[in-house]
Design a protein around this motif. Structure first.
Motif: not given
Length: 271
Positions: A122-124, A164-165, A175-177, A181-182
């Motif tokens: 999270d960049p924030a 890539l997957e 996905l949240s590592v 992350t997308p």
DNA sequence: ATGGTCGGCAACCGA
């Protein structure tokens, strides 16, 4: 004429100099691009590399952190360094191979070490992740990383993103590592597309075959679960894409005594 | 679900 190019995050070039020498003797790449050298330029083991055949060295290092270098058996025409995000933290060095290397049509080669980005995606709340995203944005906008369709160029390095997957051991669990992350995958693929770059490794080892170049130190036995990620990349401009004849990822180096957490990735080009 | 290990450089930082 054949040229081989290797990229390897070595995590201290001085600590692992014997392992690099072993790799050089086995593979003898024409151009060796290292990241995380953790070595000031005036302390770089130039003599050792010269004895190993790498007379031509483009350095961008500093004390303690980061640092990149291009070591070449072939003489190059010029070198360049660029700062990103207003920091002089030694994450890029480029060379041009040309007539002196026996090439009529020159090849520009970029060696990158993209920020890892810390733990929280999270960049924030995580300045390191914000830095990573800004770095990828700057790469996207940099004209020097958008070679003309007719130009010959190579981009290598530890890009710290597995886009890539099949570049990670578990797409869902990562996905949240940070690294998968997308948002970072999208930014990396966007700059790849904008620059007209072709993923040379995935051209040879297509989806959905899993392929990794990094395994965490924080795993008692990395071979047991094979929880790796493909963080290290070799891209070429479209002009060179069909000249790549082979890709090598030497997983054995992860099992070496005192290993880096990354293994070397090598491309062979027929020119 | 959590913590796990490296190297640099000398207390933690960055990974």
């Amino acid at each position: 004429m054949q040229i081989t190019v290797t990229t390897w995050n070595i995590n201290s070039v001085r600590y692992r100099i014997d392992l690099v020498a072993k790799f050089i003797k086995a593979v003898r790449p024409d151009v060796l691009c290292l990241q995380e050298t953790k070595c000031p330029d005036d302390a770089f083991p130039r003599k050792r590399f010269k004895r190993l055949g790498y007379e031509h060295i483009a350095l961008n290092g500093q004390k303690g952190y980061h640092g990149v270098v291009v070591l070449s058996r072939l003489p190059f025409e010029s070198t360049a360094i660029r700062d990103y995000c207003g920091k002089s933290d030694c994450r890029h060095v480029a060379i041009v191979l040309g007539e002196r290397a026996g090439l009529k049509d020159p090849i520009t080669l970029h060696n990158f070490y993209v920020p890892a980005g810390g733990d929280i995606p999270d960049p924030a709340v995580n300045a390191k992740f914000a830095h990573k995203l800004s770095f990828l944005d700057e790469m996207h906008l940099n004209e020097a990383l958008r070679p003309a369709p007719s130009a010959r160029a190579i981009m290598v390095g530890d890009l710290n993103v597995a886009p890539l997957e099949c570049d990670v051991w578990s797409h869902k669990q990562l996905l949240s590592v940070v690294s998968h992350t997308p948002i970072e995958c999208e930014k990396l693929l966007r700059l790849q597309k904008a620059g007209g770059w072709v993923d040379a490794v995935r051209n040879k080892v297509p989806e959905p075959t899993k392929l990794f170049t990094w395994w965490s130190y924080r795993s008692p036995d990395w071979t047991k679960s094979d929880r790796g990620r493909r963080l290290d990349h070799i891209w070429t401009s479209d002009k060179l894409a069909d000249r790549v004849s082979a890709i090598g990822v030497v997983r054995d180096y992860r099992s070496a005594r005192r290993p880096s957490d990354h293994v070397p990735v090598t491309a062979t080009l027929e020119l």
